[in-house]
Design a protein around this motif. Structure first.
Motif, PDB file in Angstrom:
ATOM      1  N   PRO A   1       0.852  -1.221  -0.038  1.00 57.75           N
ATOM      2  CA  PRO A   1      -0.110  -0.231   0.159  1.00 57.75           C
ATOM      3  C   PRO A   1       0.887   1.095  -0.109  1.00 57.75           C
ATOM      4  N   PRO A   2       0.364   2.351  -0.563  1.00 52.80           N
ATOM      5  CA  PRO A   2       1.168   3.685  -0.426  1.00 52.80           C
ATOM      6  C   PRO A   2       1.320   4.016   1.025  1.00 52.80           C
ATOM      7  N   LEU A   3       2.302   4.970   1.101  1.00 52.09           N
ATOM      8  CA  LEU A   3       2.437   5.541   2.417  1.00 52.09           C
ATOM      9  C   LEU A   3       1.770   6.810   2.357  1.00 52.09           C
ATOM     10  N   ASP A   4       0.801   7.059   3.397  1.00 50.87           N
ATOM     11  CA  ASP A   4      -0.097   8.299   3.545  1.00 50.87           C
ATOM     12  C   ASP A   4       0.610   9.251   4.385  1.00 50.87           C
ATOM     13  N   PHE A   5       1.063  10.343   3.859  1.00 50.16           N
ATOM     14  CA  PHE A   5       1.794  11.190   4.798  1.00 50.16           C
ATOM     15  C   PHE A   5       1.643  12.757   3.957  1.00 50.16           C
ATOM     16  N   HIS A   6       0.858  13.453   5.174  1.00 51.85           N
ATOM     17  CA  HIS A   6       0.678  15.121   4.400  1.00 51.85           C
ATOM     18  C   HIS A   6       2.071  15.828   4.614  1.00 51.85           C
ATOM     19  N   PHE A   7       2.508  16.392   3.924  1.00 49.52           N
ATOM     20  CA  PHE A   7       3.684  17.109   3.746  1.00 49.52           C
ATOM     21  C   PHE A   7       3.477  18.548   4.701  1.00 49.52           C
ATOM     22  N   SER A   8       2.233  18.981   5.128  1.00 44.68           N
ATOM     23  CA  SER A   8       2.261  19.905   6.027  1.00 44.68           C
ATOM     24  C   SER A   8       2.889  19.542   7.421  1.00 44.68           C
ATOM     25  N   HIS A   9       3.205  18.313   7.556  1.00 47.03           N
ATOM     26  CA  HIS A   9       3.824  17.760   8.926  1.00 47.03           C
ATOM     27  C   HIS A   9       5.307  17.911   8.674  1.00 47.03           C
ATOM     28  N   ALA A  10       5.806  18.258   7.665  1.00 43.10           N
ATOM     29  CA  ALA A  10       7.329  18.387   7.310  1.00 43.10           C
ATOM     30  C   ALA A  10       7.788  19.890   7.626  1.00 43.10           C
ATOM     31  N   PRO A  11       8.683  19.943   8.518  1.00 41.49           N
ATOM     32  CA  PRO A  11       9.194  21.454   8.862  1.00 41.49           C
ATOM     33  C   PRO A  11       9.823  22.107   7.443  1.00 41.49           C
ATOM     34  N   PRO A  12       9.714  23.342   7.248  1.00 35.28           N
ATOM     35  CA  PRO A  12      10.704  24.111   6.270  1.00 35.28           C
ATOM     36  C   PRO A  12      12.034  23.369   6.202  1.00 35.28           C
ATOM     37  N   GLY A  13      12.787  23.096   4.993  1.00 34.80           N
ATOM     38  CA  GLY A  13      14.086  22.744   5.143  1.00 34.80           C
ATOM     39  C   GLY A  13      14.478  21.162   5.503  1.00 34.80           C
ATOM     40  N   SER A  14      13.418  20.569   5.521  1.00 36.07           N
ATOM     41  CA  SER A  14      13.478  18.961   6.094  1.00 36.07           C
ATOM     42  C   SER A  14      14.117  18.410   5.126  1.00 36.07           C
ATOM     43  N   ILE A  15      14.882  17.414   5.368  1.00 34.81           N
ATOM     44  CA  ILE A  15      15.345  16.252   4.030  1.00 34.81           C
ATOM     45  C   ILE A  15      14.371  15.294   4.159  1.00 34.81           C
ATOM     46  N   VAL A  16      13.652  14.601   3.230  1.00 38.18           N
ATOM     47  CA  VAL A  16      12.866  13.672   3.140  1.00 38.18           C
ATOM     48  C   VAL A  16      13.529  12.538   2.432  1.00 38.18           C
ATOM     49  N   TYR A  17      13.507  11.270   3.280  1.00 37.46           N
ATOM     50  CA  TYR A  17      14.454  10.090   3.176  1.00 37.46           C
ATOM     51  C   TYR A  17      13.292   8.955   3.162  1.00 37.46           C
ATOM     52  N   ASP A  18      13.491   8.184   1.866  1.00 34.63           N
ATOM     53  CA  ASP A  18      12.787   6.966   2.044  1.00 34.63           C
ATOM     54  C   ASP A  18      13.618   5.477   1.972  1.00 34.63           C
ATOM     55  N   ILE A  19      13.451   4.780   2.739  1.00 35.54           N
ATOM     56  CA  ILE A  19      14.536   3.685   2.337  1.00 35.54           C
ATOM     57  C   ILE A  19      14.115   2.472   1.363  1.00 35.54           C
ATOM     58  N   VAL A  20      12.880   2.869   0.972  1.00 36.98           N
ATOM     59  CA  VAL A  20      12.340   1.640   0.032  1.00 36.98           C
ATOM     60  C   VAL A  20      13.175   1.991  -1.373  1.00 36.98           C
ATOM     61  N   THR A  21      13.496   0.827  -1.830  1.00 33.32           N
ATOM     62  CA  THR A  21      14.436   0.754  -3.196  1.00 33.32           C
ATOM     63  C   THR A  21      13.763   0.324  -4.477  1.00 33.32           C
ATOM     64  N   SER A  22      12.570  -0.152  -4.415  1.00 34.89           N
ATOM     65  CA  SER A  22      11.675  -0.760  -5.368  1.00 34.89           C
ATOM     66  C   SER A  22      10.234   0.005  -5.428  1.00 34.89           C
ATOM     67  N   PRO A  23      10.051   1.220  -6.155  1.00 35.96           N
ATOM     68  CA  PRO A  23      10.658   1.865  -7.125  1.00 35.96           C
ATOM     69  C   PRO A  23      11.709   2.878  -6.327  1.00 35.96           C
ATOM     70  N   PRO A  24      12.951   3.014  -7.215  1.00 37.79           N
ATOM     71  CA  PRO A  24      13.854   4.081  -6.331  1.00 37.79           C
ATOM     72  C   PRO A  24      13.177   5.320  -5.980  1.00 37.79           C
ATOM     73  N   ARG A  25      12.275   5.732  -7.105  1.00 39.74           N
ATOM     74  CA  ARG A  25      11.586   7.279  -6.713  1.00 39.74           C
ATOM     75  C   ARG A  25      10.173   6.867  -6.341  1.00 39.74           C
ATOM     76  N   THR A  26       9.904   6.752  -5.208  1.00 37.44           N
ATOM     77  CA  THR A  26       8.633   6.339  -4.639  1.00 37.44           C
ATOM     78  C   THR A  26       7.809   7.677  -4.750  1.00 37.44           C
ATOM     79  N   PRO A  27       6.406   7.641  -4.751  1.00 40.43           N
ATOM     80  CA  PRO A  27       5.628   8.651  -4.729  1.00 40.43           C
ATOM     81  C   PRO A  27       5.761   9.406  -3.487  1.00 40.43           C
TER      82      PRO A  27
END
Length: 285
Positions: free
Chosen positions: A210-236
Motif C-alpha cells: 500500500p502507499p504511504l499516507d503522509f501529508h507534507f504539512s507535517h514536514a518543517p521547512p528545510g526538511s530532508i525527506v528520506y525513503d529507504i524503499v528501493t523498488s521503485p527508487p523514486r517512490t510517490p
C-alpha cells in the motif's frame, strides 16, 4: 570446485537490488565469486542455516524483511552494534561454520547524511515512519547523534517500547501512523540552524505494498525527506516531497552504503566506491 558466494534472504526477494550491486563490485574487483537471492520465510530459517553452515563456499548473507529479528537466535555471535539494535542485516560464516550477525543498516542510512551531520545544529529532530528491523537501526543511529525522535507505527505501544529500548532518557514521542496522514496547521518556528528529517522506514510505497499516507504539512521547512524503499527508487513519497520543495534521499543511497560494509565482511576487501555513479545509473535503468 564451486566458487565462493553470498546472497540475500527475505520475502519478497525478487525486487532486491543487492545481487546487482554485489556482482557489479565483484566484477570490478576481479573476484571469482557470486552473489544471489533466496526467497525465505521465518519457518525455514533453521533448515536453511543448517545447510549453509556446512557449505565452505558460502560466505554469508544479507537479511531483509521480514527476517532481521527472526535470525537473532540463530546466530552464534552478535557484533556489539547488532546486539544494541536488536536486528541483523548481515550474517557472516566463520571458517568453523559459526555465524556472526552484524548490522550495517545504521552506517548505510547515515552515509548520505554525513555532510549534514558534520554541521553544528541548535536542534535535531526526525520523524520516522515504521517500527521494523530497519527502523530499529535508524532510531539507534539518530538517537546517538542527538536527534529528538517522533516514531510512528501502526501500534503506538510498539513504537513507545522501541524508543524506550533504543533511545532511553530522551524527549521522544510515539504516535500512530495516522497522525501524519491528514493536514496540520501547526506553525513551525524559524528553522535556521536546525536539522529536520522525515524518514519512511517502512515498506509502504514499495511495489506491491500500500502507499504511504503522509501529508507534507507535517514536514518543517528545510526538511530532508528520506525513503529507504528501493523498488521503485523514486517512490510517490519522494516525488511528493520533491514537488513540495524538499531535498530528498532515496533508498538506493542507504542500500549501497550498507552493501559496501557487508561486501567487505563477505569478501575481505572494500568495494571500489569510485564507480558509484556507474552503479547508480545501472540500478536506475
Amino acid at each position: 570446485m564451486r566458487r565462493p558466494f553470498a546472497e540475500v534472504i527475505g520475502s519478497p526477494i525478487h525486487q532486491s537490488r543487492s545481487p546487482a550491486i554485489h556482482n557489479f563490485w565483484l566484477e570490478r574487483a576481479g573476484i571469482d565469486a557470486g552473489y544471489g537471492a533466496t526467497e525465505m520465510m521465518p519457518e525455514r530459517l533453521t533448515e536453511y542455516f543448517s545447510v549453509r553452515r556446512a557449505d565452505v563456499n558460502w560466505r554469508g548473507c544479507n537479511v531483509t524483511m521480514p527476517l532481521k529479528q527472526a535470525v537473532l537466535p540463530l546466530c552464534d555471535r552478535l557484533d556489539p552494534l547488532a546486539r544494541k539494535i536488536g536486528a541483523v542485516n548481515t550474517i557472516v560464516r566463520g571458517p568453523d561454520g559459526s555465524l556472526t550477525g552484524h548490522n550495517t543498516d545504521a552506517a548505510g542510512f547515515l552515509e548520505p547524511l554525513a555532510a549534514d551531520l558534520r554541521q553544528p545544529h541548535l536542534f535535531r529532530m526526525a520523524r520516522i515512519l515504521g517500527t521494523g528491523g530497519a527502523a530499529r537501526a535508524i532510531v539507534a543511529a539518530l538517537a546517538d547523534r542527538n536527534f529528538t525522535l517522533v516514531l510512528a507505527g501502526r501500534d503506538p505501544a510498539k513504537a513507545r517500547a522501541l524508543l524506550d529500548e533504543l533511545a532511553p532518557g530522551g524527549d521522544h514521542h510515539a504516535v500512530p501512523l495516522s497522525h501524519f496522514a491528514g493536514a496540520t496547521d501547526f506553525s513551525f518556528d524559524d528553522r535556521s540552524q536546525l536539522l529536520d528529517l522525515v524518514v519512511n522506514a517502512s515498506p509502504l510505497g514499495m511495489i506491491g505494498q500500500p502507499p504511504l499516507d503522509f501529508h507534507f504539512s507535517h514536514a518543517p521547512p528545510g526538511s530532508i525527506v528520506y525513503d529507504i524503499v528501493t523498488s521503485p527508487p523514486r517512490t510517490p513519497f519522494l516525488e511528493q516531497g520533491a514537488a513540495a520543495g524538499f531535498r530528498t534521499v532515496d533508498g538506493l543511497s542507504m542500500l549501497i552504503g550498507q552493501a559496501a560494509a557487508a561486501f567487505a565482511l563477505f569478501f575481505g576487501q572494500a568495494p571500489d566506491r569510485t564507480t558509484d555513479g556507474d552503479l547508480c545509473a545501472m540500478l536506475a535503468a
